[in-house]
Design a protein around this motif. Structure first.
Motif, PDB file in Angstrom:
ATOM      1  N   ARG A 193      14.940  11.823   1.227  1.00  0.00           N
ATOM      2  CA  ARG A 193      14.242  11.257   0.069  1.00  0.00           C
ATOM      3  C   ARG A 193      14.057   9.750   0.221  1.00  0.00           C
ATOM      4  NH1 ARG A 193      16.963  14.404  -5.158  1.00  0.00           N
ATOM      5  NH2 ARG A 193      16.341  16.519  -4.525  1.00  0.00           N
ATOM      6  N   ASP A 194      15.011   9.105   0.882  1.00  0.00           N
ATOM      7  CA  ASP A 194      14.851   7.675   1.175  1.00  0.00           C
ATOM      8  C   ASP A 194      13.686   7.451   2.130  1.00  0.00           C
ATOM      9  OD1 ASP A 194      17.141   7.032  -0.355  1.00  0.00           O
ATOM     10  OD2 ASP A 194      18.437   7.509   1.347  1.00  0.00           O
ATOM     11  N   VAL A 195      13.587   8.287   3.150  1.00  0.00           N
ATOM     12  CA  VAL A 195      12.483   8.177   4.101  1.00  0.00           C
ATOM     13  C   VAL A 195      11.153   8.401   3.392  1.00  0.00           C
ATOM     14  CG1 VAL A 195      11.441   9.168   6.181  1.00  0.00           C
ATOM     15  CG2 VAL A 195      13.925   8.874   6.036  1.00  0.00           C
ATOM     16  N   LEU A 196      11.119   9.331   2.452  1.00  0.00           N
ATOM     17  CA  LEU A 196       9.896   9.580   1.686  1.00  0.00           C
ATOM     18  C   LEU A 196       9.488   8.331   0.909  1.00  0.00           C
ATOM     19  CD1 LEU A 196       7.749  11.648   0.828  1.00  0.00           C
ATOM     20  CD2 LEU A 196       9.257  12.295  -1.066  1.00  0.00           C
ATOM     21  N   GLY A 197      10.474   7.666   0.291  1.00  0.00           N
ATOM     22  CA  GLY A 197      10.162   6.429  -0.433  1.00  0.00           C
ATOM     23  C   GLY A 197       9.636   5.346   0.495  1.00  0.00           C
ATOM     24  N   ILE A 198      10.237   5.217   1.663  1.00  0.00           N
ATOM     25  CA  ILE A 198       9.777   4.223   2.632  1.00  0.00           C
ATOM     26  C   ILE A 198       8.368   4.554   3.119  1.00  0.00           C
ATOM     27  CG2 ILE A 198      10.160   3.366   4.971  1.00  0.00           C
ATOM     28  CD1 ILE A 198      11.951   2.087   2.905  1.00  0.00           C
ATOM     29  N   SER A 199       8.070   5.836   3.263  1.00  0.00           N
ATOM     30  CA  SER A 199       6.730   6.216   3.722  1.00  0.00           C
ATOM     31  C   SER A 199       5.664   5.833   2.706  1.00  0.00           C
ATOM     32  CB  SER A 199       6.674   7.728   3.991  1.00  0.00           C
ATOM     33  OG  SER A 199       6.757   8.472   2.786  1.00  0.00           O
ATOM     34  N   VAL A 200       6.018   5.833   1.422  1.00  0.00           N
ATOM     35  CA  VAL A 200       5.069   5.385   0.399  1.00  0.00           C
ATOM     36  C   VAL A 200       4.849   3.880   0.513  1.00  0.00           C
ATOM     37  CG1 VAL A 200       4.551   5.345  -2.069  1.00  0.00           C
ATOM     38  CG2 VAL A 200       5.817   7.265  -1.115  1.00  0.00           C
ATOM     39  N   VAL A 201       5.932   3.119   0.757  1.00  0.00           N
ATOM     40  CA  VAL A 201       5.811   1.671   0.941  1.00  0.00           C
ATOM     41  C   VAL A 201       4.882   1.355   2.103  1.00  0.00           C
ATOM     42  CG1 VAL A 201       7.068  -0.465   1.440  1.00  0.00           C
ATOM     43  CG2 VAL A 201       8.113   1.265   0.029  1.00  0.00           C
ATOM     44  N   ALA A 202       4.920   2.171   3.146  1.00  0.00           N
ATOM     45  CA  ALA A 202       4.087   1.927   4.327  1.00  0.00           C
ATOM     46  C   ALA A 202       2.602   1.974   4.003  1.00  0.00           C
ATOM     47  CB  ALA A 202       4.417   2.944   5.417  1.00  0.00           C
ATOM     48  N   GLY A 203       2.236   2.543   2.858  1.00  0.00           N
ATOM     49  CA  GLY A 203       0.837   2.585   2.452  1.00  0.00           C
ATOM     50  C   GLY A 203       0.306   1.275   1.922  1.00  0.00           C
ATOM     51  N   VAL A 204       1.174   0.264   1.790  1.00  0.00           N
ATOM     52  CA  VAL A 204       0.717  -1.061   1.365  1.00  0.00           C
ATOM     53  C   VAL A 204       0.187  -1.759   2.616  1.00  0.00           C
ATOM     54  CG1 VAL A 204       1.356  -3.235   0.274  1.00  0.00           C
ATOM     55  CG2 VAL A 204       2.432  -1.106  -0.467  1.00  0.00           C
ATOM     56  N   GLY A 205      -1.108  -1.730   2.811  1.00  0.00           N
ATOM     57  CA  GLY A 205      -1.696  -2.239   4.048  1.00  0.00           C
ATOM     58  C   GLY A 205      -2.549  -3.458   3.829  1.00  0.00           C
ATOM     59  N   PHE A 206      -2.034  -4.476   3.186  1.00  0.00           N
ATOM     60  CA  PHE A 206      -2.844  -5.570   2.665  1.00  0.00           C
ATOM     61  C   PHE A 206      -3.407  -6.481   3.755  1.00  0.00           C
ATOM     62  CE2 PHE A 206      -3.435  -9.691   0.577  1.00  0.00           C
ATOM     63  CZ  PHE A 206      -4.247  -9.320  -0.472  1.00  0.00           C
ATOM     64  N   THR A 207      -2.578  -7.347   4.321  1.00  0.00           N
ATOM     65  CA  THR A 207      -3.078  -8.435   5.171  1.00  0.00           C
ATOM     66  C   THR A 207      -3.860  -7.922   6.379  1.00  0.00           C
ATOM     67  OG1 THR A 207      -1.168  -9.771   4.524  1.00  0.00           O
ATOM     68  CG2 THR A 207      -2.422 -10.513   6.415  1.00  0.00           C
ATOM     69  N   VAL A 208      -3.209  -7.113   7.214  1.00  0.00           N
ATOM     70  CA  VAL A 208      -3.853  -6.668   8.450  1.00  0.00           C
ATOM     71  C   VAL A 208      -4.999  -5.711   8.143  1.00  0.00           C
ATOM     72  CG1 VAL A 208      -3.472  -5.556  10.676  1.00  0.00           C
ATOM     73  CG2 VAL A 208      -1.687  -6.993   9.702  1.00  0.00           C
TER      74      VAL A 208
END
Length: 407
Positions: free
Chosen positions: A342-357
């Motif tokens: 479940r922690d990995v799932l939460g981190i995978s959602v954070v990875a969707g923040v693709g702002f600068t690059v």
């Protein structure tokens, strides 16, 4: 007998330069080294850009196109100053390769494969939609691949106080590998009109940098002009100039046995510059999209922005979680003992923040198509916002679960 007064607590004052022995003051540079502060400044700059572009679009465009030497302000932010951001990322990556979570490939295998899945799956989702739907454009396949390391770590820092420390290492490894992939894509997919002699000049500068590091000649007055020269050669070669930053960062010397080595010193110096000036200026110059009803409707109906949105919000979750699970399932690699799926799932959602690059790749991918650039940027902003909110909720819940378990 007089009642003893409790000790007085004072709020530390932020000053431009703070003396080392003054416990009541903190320098601005130290504040800017905090991950949450950098993320907040980036967010504020992006909001200012959006409001400015929608309220006074003429003045916004005029400022973006102010000429300063060979480039205008917008291109100085994206092609010039952003090299400092990538230089800091290269320094951090070098430390991880030498003494951090990437030092032992077996320990880093799960987040590395998760990062690869988090790049491949969003790209495939984008390509699938844009090849299947009328009016699609396959050029933007790389836009939803990127994870913004500054925003991701800022979100984790704000809501992840009770999360295990190994989860931050997982996210850091994930984001760094993701950055490597994005940098490789920029270098290979968006290089046009390659000028071999200029590229040879950039390699010569990089070689000189490496030799200076080998001989422990850490003179700033020599390295700064060499950095600028390498950047200019890379810019003139046709390869995106920010590549110079990450290359020189990777060539900088670091060692677990050497205290306060160049990686430590230069990251300590340049991180506040990157977080407090470079990235906010890039966000201000790049995030100004006109949010009209038609543009918002296009995000959910046109294949280009729709592919970016779904790629960031859903593709990252599927790719990161799926890659991590398959690695743990079919190899001897495993998660850290204090991390759950479940922690990995939460981190995978954070990875969707693709702002600068992601904004940078959108400008490169759709160069010459202003309408598609605006649609892609709107999708990046909305997708990153949705991912950030969902990640904050998910990680806060996981933090509470870990707190209850610890109590």
């Amino acid at each position: 007998m007089a009642e003893q007064q409790p000790p007085r607590t004072t709020r530390r004052r932020v000053v431009l330069f703070a003396p080392g022995d003054n416990q009541d003051q903190v320098a601005v540079a130290e504040v800017l080294r905090m991950e949450t502060v950098g993320g907040v400044l980036m967010l504020v700059a992006a909001l200012v850009a959006v409001v400015w572009a929608n309220v006074a679009g003429g003045s916004y465009e005029a400022v973006r196109h102010i000429g300063i030497g060979p480039l205008d302000l917008q291109h100085w932010a994206a092609d010039g100053l952003l090299a400092i951001f990538f230089f800091v990322a290269g320094l951090e990556l070098k430390r991880e390769l030498v003494a951090g979570s990437l030092r032992k490939p077996s320990a880093a295998l799960v987040p590395i494969v998760a990062a690869a899945g988090g790049m491949v799956v969003p790209a495939l989702i984008y390509l699938g939609l844009n090849l299947a739907l009328p009016g699609g454009d396959a050029r933007g396949w790389a836009v939803p691949m990127a994870t913004d390391i500054a925003f991701a770590l800022a979100i984790l820092g704000i809501v992840g106080g009770n999360l295990p420390t190994s989860l931050r290492a997982f996210l850091l490894t994930l984001a760094i590998v993701d950055d490597i992939g994005a940098i490789a894509v920029i270098a290979v997919a968006f290089t046009t009109d390659l000028a071999p002699l200029w590229l040879l000049g950039a390699f010569a500068c990089a070689l000189a940098w490496w030799l200076l590091q080998r001989r422990r000649l850490d003179w700033w007055w020599l390295h700064v002009p060499l950095f600028v020269l390498c950047w200019w050669c890379m810019f003139s070669s046709g390869v995106h100039a920010t590549i110079a930053g990450v290359v020189l960062g990777l060539l900088t010397r670091t060692s677990p046995e050497e205290g306060n080595d160049p990686v430590d010193r230069w990251e300590h110096f340049w991180r506040p510059v990157s977080a407090g000036f470079v990235v906010p200026l890039f966000a201000l110059m790049s995030a100004g999209v006109v949010v009209a009803p038609s543009a918002l409707q296009a995000v959910f109906t046109e294949p280009v922005p729709l592919g970016i949105m779904i790629g960031l919000v859903a593709g990252k979750v599927l790719g990161v979680t799926g890659g991590a699970w398959l690695t743990a399932r079919f190899t001897r690699a495993e998660l850290a003992p204090d991390i759950g799926w479940r922690d990995v799932l939460g981190i995978s959602v954070v990875a969707g923040v693709g702002f600068t690059v992601a904004l940078l790749v959108a400008e490169l991918a759709f160069a010459g198509s202003p309408e598609l650039v605006e649609e892609a940027k709107t999708a990046v902003l909305l997708g990153s916002l949705v991912a950030a909110v969902l990640a904050a909720v998910a990680l806060r819940r996981r933090g509470r679960a870990h707190a209850r378990r610890a109590g």
